[in-house]
Design a protein around this motif. Structure first.
Motif, PDB file in Angstrom:
ATOM      1  N   VAL A 154       0.841  -1.201   0.000  1.00 63.03           N
ATOM      2  CA  VAL A 154       0.000   0.000   0.000  1.00 63.03           C
ATOM      3  C   VAL A 154       0.875   1.251   0.000  1.00 63.03           C
ATOM      4  O   VAL A 154       0.663   2.173  -0.796  1.00 63.03           O
ATOM      5  CB  VAL A 154      -0.952   0.002   1.216  1.00 63.03           C
ATOM      6  N   PHE A 155       1.870   1.280   0.891  1.00 61.46           N
ATOM      7  CA  PHE A 155       2.718   2.463   0.983  1.00 61.46           C
ATOM      8  C   PHE A 155       3.536   2.650  -0.292  1.00 61.46           C
ATOM      9  O   PHE A 155       3.659   3.763  -0.800  1.00 61.46           O
ATOM     10  CB  PHE A 155       3.620   2.378   2.217  1.00 61.46           C
ATOM     11  N   GLU A 156       4.052   1.559  -0.837  1.00 59.99           N
ATOM     12  CA  GLU A 156       4.817   1.656  -2.080  1.00 59.99           C
ATOM     13  C   GLU A 156       3.952   2.182  -3.219  1.00 59.99           C
ATOM     14  O   GLU A 156       4.403   2.994  -4.036  1.00 59.99           O
ATOM     15  CB  GLU A 156       5.424   0.297  -2.429  1.00 59.99           C
ATOM     16  N   SER A 157       2.701   1.745  -3.274  1.00 67.90           N
ATOM     17  CA  SER A 157       1.779   2.232  -4.299  1.00 67.90           C
ATOM     18  C   SER A 157       1.572   3.743  -4.160  1.00 67.90           C
ATOM     19  O   SER A 157       1.599   4.480  -5.154  1.00 67.90           O
ATOM     20  CB  SER A 157       0.451   1.483  -4.181  1.00 67.90           C
ATOM     21  N   MET A 158       1.400   4.219  -2.926  1.00 71.19           N
ATOM     22  CA  MET A 158       1.225   5.663  -2.694  1.00 71.19           C
ATOM     23  C   MET A 158       2.483   6.437  -3.085  1.00 71.19           C
ATOM     24  O   MET A 158       2.396   7.495  -3.721  1.00 71.19           O
ATOM     25  CB  MET A 158       0.914   5.933  -1.219  1.00 71.19           C
ATOM     26  N   VAL A 159       3.627   5.908  -2.698  1.00 75.71           N
ATOM     27  CA  VAL A 159       4.902   6.554  -3.027  1.00 75.71           C
ATOM     28  C   VAL A 159       5.079   6.622  -4.540  1.00 75.71           C
ATOM     29  O   VAL A 159       5.463   7.665  -5.086  1.00 75.71           O
ATOM     30  CB  VAL A 159       6.076   5.811  -2.343  1.00 75.71           C
ATOM     31  N   ASN A 160       4.784   5.534  -5.230  1.00 71.62           N
ATOM     32  CA  ASN A 160       4.888   5.517  -6.691  1.00 71.62           C
ATOM     33  C   ASN A 160       3.918   6.502  -7.335  1.00 71.62           C
ATOM     34  O   ASN A 160       4.278   7.196  -8.294  1.00 71.62           O
ATOM     35  CB  ASN A 160       4.654   4.111  -7.234  1.00 71.62           C
TER      36      ASN A 160
ATOM     37  N   ARG B  14      -5.096 -14.352   0.989  1.00 67.58           N
ATOM     38  CA  ARG B  14      -6.200 -13.443   1.341  1.00 67.58           C
ATOM     39  C   ARG B  14      -5.723 -11.997   1.368  1.00 67.58           C
ATOM     40  O   ARG B  14      -6.448 -11.088   0.942  1.00 67.58           O
ATOM     41  CB  ARG B  14      -6.799 -13.852   2.695  1.00 67.58           C
ATOM     42  N   ALA B  15      -4.504 -11.768   1.828  1.00 63.91           N
ATOM     43  CA  ALA B  15      -3.938 -10.412   1.808  1.00 63.91           C
ATOM     44  C   ALA B  15      -3.756  -9.956   0.370  1.00 63.91           C
ATOM     45  O   ALA B  15      -4.070  -8.805   0.021  1.00 63.91           O
ATOM     46  CB  ALA B  15      -2.611 -10.383   2.557  1.00 63.91           C
ATOM     47  N   GLN B  16      -3.265 -10.861  -0.481  1.00 66.17           N
ATOM     48  CA  GLN B  16      -3.064 -10.506  -1.888  1.00 66.17           C
ATOM     49  C   GLN B  16      -4.391 -10.192  -2.579  1.00 66.17           C
ATOM     50  O   GLN B  16      -4.491  -9.228  -3.335  1.00 66.17           O
ATOM     51  CB  GLN B  16      -2.351 -11.643  -2.622  1.00 66.17           C
ATOM     52  N   GLU B  17      -5.402 -11.030  -2.330  1.00 66.02           N
ATOM     53  CA  GLU B  17      -6.714 -10.812  -2.949  1.00 66.02           C
ATOM     54  C   GLU B  17      -7.315  -9.478  -2.518  1.00 66.02           C
ATOM     55  O   GLU B  17      -7.856  -8.737  -3.342  1.00 66.02           O
ATOM     56  CB  GLU B  17      -7.660 -11.956  -2.587  1.00 66.02           C
ATOM     57  N   THR B  18      -7.223  -9.191  -1.224  1.00 65.44           N
ATOM     58  CA  THR B  18      -7.761  -7.930  -0.709  1.00 65.44           C
ATOM     59  C   THR B  18      -7.033  -6.749  -1.326  1.00 65.44           C
ATOM     60  O   THR B  18      -7.660  -5.773  -1.759  1.00 65.44           O
ATOM     61  CB  THR B  18      -7.651  -7.889   0.831  1.00 65.44           C
ATOM     62  N   ALA B  19      -5.727  -6.817  -1.388  1.00 69.74           N
ATOM     63  CA  ALA B  19      -4.937  -5.722  -1.968  1.00 69.74           C
ATOM     64  C   ALA B  19      -5.273  -5.530  -3.443  1.00 69.74           C
ATOM     65  O   ALA B  19      -5.418  -4.392  -3.909  1.00 69.74           O
ATOM     66  CB  ALA B  19      -3.447  -6.002  -1.776  1.00 69.74           C
ATOM     67  N   LEU B  20      -5.412  -6.636  -4.189  1.00 63.98           N
ATOM     68  CA  LEU B  20      -5.733  -6.535  -5.616  1.00 63.98           C
ATOM     69  C   LEU B  20      -7.077  -5.857  -5.864  1.00 63.98           C
ATOM     70  O   LEU B  20      -7.262  -5.195  -6.886  1.00 63.98           O
ATOM     71  CB  LEU B  20      -5.693  -7.905  -6.286  1.00 63.98           C
ATOM     72  N   GLN B  21      -8.009  -6.017  -4.930  1.00 63.13           N
ATOM     73  CA  GLN B  21      -9.297  -5.333  -5.052  1.00 63.13           C
ATOM     74  C   GLN B  21      -9.119  -3.814  -5.040  1.00 63.13           C
ATOM     75  O   GLN B  21      -9.987  -3.082  -5.493  1.00 63.13           O
ATOM     76  CB  GLN B  21     -10.243  -5.756  -3.931  1.00 63.13           C
ATOM     77  N   HIS B  22      -7.975  -3.353  -4.515  1.00 64.61           N
ATOM     78  CA  HIS B  22      -7.658  -1.929  -4.454  1.00 64.61           C
ATOM     79  C   HIS B  22      -6.496  -1.584  -5.396  1.00 64.61           C
ATOM     80  O   HIS B  22      -5.835  -0.562  -5.224  1.00 64.61           O
ATOM     81  CB  HIS B  22      -7.296  -1.537  -3.017  1.00 64.61           C
TER      82      HIS B  22
ATOM     83  N   PHE C  99      -6.489  -3.806   5.631  1.00 65.29           N
ATOM     84  CA  PHE C  99      -6.182  -2.953   4.472  1.00 65.29           C
ATOM     85  C   PHE C  99      -6.614  -1.511   4.744  1.00 65.29           C
ATOM     86  O   PHE C  99      -5.867  -0.570   4.484  1.00 65.29           O
ATOM     87  CB  PHE C  99      -6.843  -3.481   3.199  1.00 65.29           C
ATOM     88  N   GLU C 100      -7.811  -1.345   5.272  1.00 62.67           N
ATOM     89  CA  GLU C 100      -8.327  -0.005   5.557  1.00 62.67           C
ATOM     90  C   GLU C 100      -7.443   0.727   6.576  1.00 62.67           C
ATOM     91  O   GLU C 100      -7.118   1.900   6.402  1.00 62.67           O
ATOM     92  CB  GLU C 100      -9.759  -0.125   6.086  1.00 62.67           C
ATOM     93  N   MET C 101      -7.037   0.022   7.630  1.00 62.18           N
ATOM     94  CA  MET C 101      -6.184   0.622   8.660  1.00 62.18           C
ATOM     95  C   MET C 101      -4.820   1.002   8.090  1.00 62.18           C
ATOM     96  O   MET C 101      -4.298   2.091   8.350  1.00 62.18           O
ATOM     97  CB  MET C 101      -5.999  -0.359   9.819  1.00 62.18           C
ATOM     98  N   VAL C 102      -4.257   0.097   7.309  1.00 67.69           N
ATOM     99  CA  VAL C 102      -2.946   0.315   6.701  1.00 67.69           C
ATOM    100  C   VAL C 102      -3.006   1.485   5.719  1.00 67.69           C
ATOM    101  O   VAL C 102      -2.087   2.305   5.670  1.00 67.69           O
ATOM    102  CB  VAL C 102      -2.474  -0.995   6.021  1.00 67.69           C
ATOM    103  N   ASP C 103      -4.074   1.576   4.963  1.00 67.28           N
ATOM    104  CA  ASP C 103      -4.238   2.669   4.023  1.00 67.28           C
ATOM    105  C   ASP C 103      -4.254   4.014   4.757  1.00 67.28           C
ATOM    106  O   ASP C 103      -3.565   4.962   4.356  1.00 67.28           O
ATOM    107  CB  ASP C 103      -5.530   2.462   3.218  1.00 67.28           C
ATOM    108  N   MET C 104      -5.002   4.078   5.844  1.00 62.79           N
ATOM    109  CA  MET C 104      -5.093   5.317   6.624  1.00 62.79           C
ATOM    110  C   MET C 104      -3.730   5.697   7.204  1.00 62.79           C
ATOM    111  O   MET C 104      -3.295   6.849   7.105  1.00 62.79           O
ATOM    112  CB  MET C 104      -6.116   5.138   7.757  1.00 62.79           C
ATOM    113  N   ALA C 105      -3.035   4.736   7.808  1.00 69.88           N
ATOM    114  CA  ALA C 105      -1.729   5.009   8.415  1.00 69.88           C
ATOM    115  C   ALA C 105      -0.683   5.340   7.351  1.00 69.88           C
ATOM    116  O   ALA C 105       0.194   6.177   7.586  1.00 69.88           O
ATOM    117  CB  ALA C 105      -1.280   3.825   9.263  1.00 69.88           C
ATOM    118  N   SER C 106      -0.778   4.708   6.192  1.00 71.19           N
ATOM    119  CA  SER C 106       0.172   4.987   5.105  1.00 71.19           C
ATOM    120  C   SER C 106       0.053   6.430   4.630  1.00 71.19           C
ATOM    121  O   SER C 106       1.056   7.079   4.349  1.00 71.19           O
ATOM    122  CB  SER C 106      -0.049   4.026   3.933  1.00 71.19           C
ATOM    123  N   LYS C 107      -1.168   6.930   4.534  1.00 69.92           N
ATOM    124  CA  LYS C 107      -1.372   8.327   4.143  1.00 69.92           C
ATOM    125  C   LYS C 107      -0.715   9.257   5.160  1.00 69.92           C
ATOM    126  O   LYS C 107      -0.037  10.219   4.789  1.00 69.92           O
ATOM    127  CB  LYS C 107      -2.859   8.632   4.011  1.00 69.92           C
TER     128      LYS C 107
END
Length: 164
Positions: free
Chosen positions: A27-33, A60-68, A144-152
């Motif tokens: 998630v963080f790498e995607s934001m940085v990119n 399951r982590a991969q599937e969830t991430a791919l949805q985003h 995923f939602e928590m990680v997304d918020m903290a990554s921002k």
């Protein structure tokens, strides 16, 4: 402290490095990119235990991430090394158990680098990212939602303190 360095280096840490920390890594790498900052920020993930070294992230982590539209397939689990404490600028534990393990192993001069990841999501009611491994897919969506918020929040912190 970090302004003279070429890159800001971030290490995400959970227990086995197959659920939470690779999700944060991706998630963080995607934001940085997306912000075209990959030449200024280096990202990695690791686990405090060597249970899954060399393995891909949990399906399951991969599937969830791919949805985003976040790909975790390239990430391979590894264990935290002693040299990580000197090398990384941010060492972000997903929970207090892994934080305690990092703190125990970390040389005292680098302790200020070790912190809980959700510190960067002050609006979130929890302090820790729960381990979704033994739960269902909903737990991975929650992570995923928590990680997304903290990554921002982390990206804003790095931009404000190190890239200005």
């Amino acid at each position: 402290m970090l302004k003279n360095r070429n890159k800001i280096k971030v290490l995400f840490v959970c227990m086995g490095n197959i659920c939470r920390s690779p999700t944060a890594h991706g998630v963080f790498e995607s934001m940085v990119n997306n912000e075209h900052l990959s030449d200024q920020i280096e990202i990695e993930s690791a686990g405090t235990h060597a249970y899954h070294v060399g393995e891909q992230a949990d399906k399951r982590a991969q599937e969830t991430a791919l949805q985003h539209e976040v790909d975790l397939s390239y990430i391979r689990a590894r264990k935290v090394k002693t040299s990580d404490f000197e090398y990384y600028d941010y060492i972000l534990a997903m929970d207090s158990d892994n934080y305690a393990m990092l703190e125990q192993d970390c040389p005292s001069e680098y302790l200020d680098k070790v912190m809980l990841f959700l510190k960067f999501a002050p609006a979130h009611p929890l302090d820790e990212v729960p381990d979704p491994y033994y739960g269902g897919i909903k737990g991975f969506a929650n992570v995923f939602e928590m990680v997304d918020m903290a990554s921002k929040g982390l990206l804003e912190d790095i931009k404000a303190h190190h890239l200005a």
